[in-house]
Design an enzyme around this catalytic site. Sequence first.
Site, PDB file in Angstrom:
ATOM      1  N   CYS A   2       6.779   5.385   5.370  1.00  0.00           N
ATOM      2  CA  CYS A   2       5.761   5.146   4.248  1.00  0.00           C
ATOM      3  C   CYS A   2       4.518   5.140   4.515  1.00  0.00           C
ATOM      4  CB  CYS A   2       6.194   3.619   3.899  1.00  0.00           C
ATOM      5  SG  CYS A   2       5.012   2.855   2.776  1.00  0.00           S
ATOM      6  N   CYS A  43       2.232   2.008   4.362  1.00  0.00           N
ATOM      7  CA  CYS A  43       2.608   1.430   5.840  1.00  0.00           C
ATOM      8  C   CYS A  43       1.754   1.988   6.954  1.00  0.00           C
ATOM      9  CB  CYS A  43       4.038   1.218   6.213  1.00  0.00           C
ATOM     10  SG  CYS A  43       4.897   0.157   5.225  1.00  0.00           S
ATOM     11  N   HIS A  55       6.291  -4.576   3.763  1.00  0.00           N
ATOM     12  CA  HIS A  55       6.769  -3.090   3.039  1.00  0.00           C
ATOM     13  C   HIS A  55       7.733  -3.777   1.892  1.00  0.00           C
ATOM     14  CE1 HIS A  55       8.075   0.862   1.975  1.00  0.00           C
ATOM     15  NE2 HIS A  55       9.162   0.219   1.715  1.00  0.00           N
ATOM     16  N   ASN A  84       3.244   0.837 -11.433  1.00  0.00           N
ATOM     17  CA  ASN A  84       4.270   1.697 -12.011  1.00  0.00           C
ATOM     18  C   ASN A  84       5.774   1.244 -11.214  1.00  0.00           C
ATOM     19  OD1 ASN A  84       2.753   3.460 -13.540  1.00  0.00           O
ATOM     20  ND2 ASN A  84       1.895   4.618 -11.798  1.00  0.00           N
ATOM     21  N   GLY A  86       6.681   7.338 -13.274  1.00  0.00           N
ATOM     22  CA  GLY A  86       5.650   7.666 -12.346  1.00  0.00           C
ATOM     23  C   GLY A  86       5.481   7.224 -11.051  1.00  0.00           C
ATOM     24  N   THR A 123       5.426   7.094  -7.387  1.00  0.00           N
ATOM     25  CA  THR A 123       5.394   8.030  -6.397  1.00  0.00           C
ATOM     26  C   THR A 123       5.403   7.591  -4.978  1.00  0.00           C
ATOM     27  OG1 THR A 123       3.061   8.425  -6.546  1.00  0.00           O
ATOM     28  CG2 THR A 123       4.397   9.781  -7.930  1.00  0.00           C
ATOM     29  N   HIS A 136       6.246   1.981  -1.983  1.00  0.00           N
ATOM     30  CA  HIS A 136       5.435   0.732  -1.505  1.00  0.00           C
ATOM     31  C   HIS A 136       4.615  -0.184  -2.616  1.00  0.00           C
ATOM     32  CE1 HIS A 136       3.499  -1.516   2.337  1.00  0.00           C
ATOM     33  NE2 HIS A 136       3.028  -1.975   1.323  1.00  0.00           N
ATOM     34  N   HIS A 176       2.411  -1.540  -5.401  1.00  0.00           N
ATOM     35  CA  HIS A 176       0.921  -1.101  -5.346  1.00  0.00           C
ATOM     36  C   HIS A 176       0.373  -1.773  -6.914  1.00  0.00           C
ATOM     37  CE1 HIS A 176       2.526   2.698  -5.666  1.00  0.00           C
ATOM     38  NE2 HIS A 176       1.618   3.088  -6.694  1.00  0.00           N
TER      39      HIS A 176
HETATM   40  P1  5GP Z   1       2.050   5.578  -8.120  1.00  0.00           P
HETATM   41  O1  5GP Z   1       2.051   6.903  -8.726  1.00  0.00           O
HETATM   42  O2  5GP Z   1       3.154   5.388  -7.184  1.00  0.00           O
HETATM   43  O3  5GP Z   1       2.008   4.552  -9.082  1.00  0.00           O
HETATM   44  O4  5GP Z   1       0.608   5.417  -7.442  1.00  0.00           O
HETATM   45  C1  5GP Z   1       0.593   6.049  -6.038  1.00  0.00           C
HETATM   46  C2  5GP Z   1      -0.706   6.358  -5.958  1.00  0.00           C
HETATM   47  O5  5GP Z   1      -1.064   6.574  -4.501  1.00  0.00           O
HETATM   48  C3  5GP Z   1      -1.131   7.663  -6.604  1.00  0.00           C
HETATM   49  O6  5GP Z   1      -2.426   7.236  -7.486  1.00  0.00           O
HETATM   50  C4  5GP Z   1      -1.797   8.492  -5.734  1.00  0.00           C
HETATM   51  O7  5GP Z   1      -3.055   9.122  -5.795  1.00  0.00           O
HETATM   52  C5  5GP Z   1      -2.043   7.502  -4.342  1.00  0.00           C
HETATM   53  N1  5GP Z   1      -1.936   8.077  -3.005  1.00  0.00           N
HETATM   54  C6  5GP Z   1      -1.087   8.877  -2.623  1.00  0.00           C
HETATM   55  N2  5GP Z   1      -0.902   9.283  -1.367  1.00  0.00           N
HETATM   56  C7  5GP Z   1      -2.296   8.527  -0.728  1.00  0.00           C
HETATM   57  C8  5GP Z   1      -2.673   8.442   0.261  1.00  0.00           C
HETATM   58  O8  5GP Z   1      -2.758   8.960   1.568  1.00  0.00           O
HETATM   59  N3  5GP Z   1      -3.986   7.992   0.247  1.00  0.00           N
HETATM   60  C9  5GP Z   1      -4.589   7.185  -0.773  1.00  0.00           C
HETATM   61  N4  5GP Z   1      -5.741   6.397  -0.636  1.00  0.00           N
HETATM   62  N5  5GP Z   1      -4.020   6.971  -2.205  1.00  0.00           N
HETATM   63  C10 5GP Z   1      -2.669   7.679  -2.273  1.00  0.00           C
HETATM   64 ZN    ZN Z   2       5.163   0.605   3.097  1.00  0.00          ZN
END
Ligand code: 5GP
Ligand code: ZN
Length: 109
Positions: free
Chosen positions: A4, A7, A46, A84, A90, A92, A95, A97
């Site tokens: 992850c 994590c 996590h 999300n 969406g 991605t 974990h 957030h």
């Molecule tokens: P989701 O699409 O899952 O709601 O949001 C995941 C978010 O994590 C995305 O906005 C993406 O830009 C961000 N993200 C993905 N990998 C990393 C990373 O390694 N570091 C940081 N700071 N943000 C990340």
């Molecule tokens: Zn995690």
Amino acid sequence: MEDCIFCKIINNELPSTKVYEDDDVLAFRDINPVAKTHVLVIPKKHISSLNELNDSELAGKLLLVVPKIAQKLGVGNDYRTVINTGAGVGQTVFHIHIHILGGQELSWP
Ligand code: 5GP
Ligand code: ZN
């Protein structure tokens, strides 16, 4: 969770720009911001998505820290929060957030 990325950020195995941290919660800037201010708020434990969140105390902490972080970021009166849940809309990173988006006008929906 060894695979992850969030994590790994918590464990300082990956770099991040942290904006808030306490015993249970970490917030850091999104690597690919979609708004002038774009921060992610995560639990240090996590939990893969909102569907797996069953700790009401932690849920409260995650939500109640958001306005404090928004104030610290200077967007305290105008910001959007997004969670999300599921790849179909969406998510991605699996974990949980909370996105905090602000610093500019945002269209809706
Ligand atoms: P989701 O699409 O899952 O709601 O949001 C995941 C978010 O994590 C995305 O906005 C993406 O830009 C961000 N993200 C993905 N990998 C990393 C990373 O390694 N570091 C940081 N700071 N943000 C990340
Ligand atoms: Zn995690």
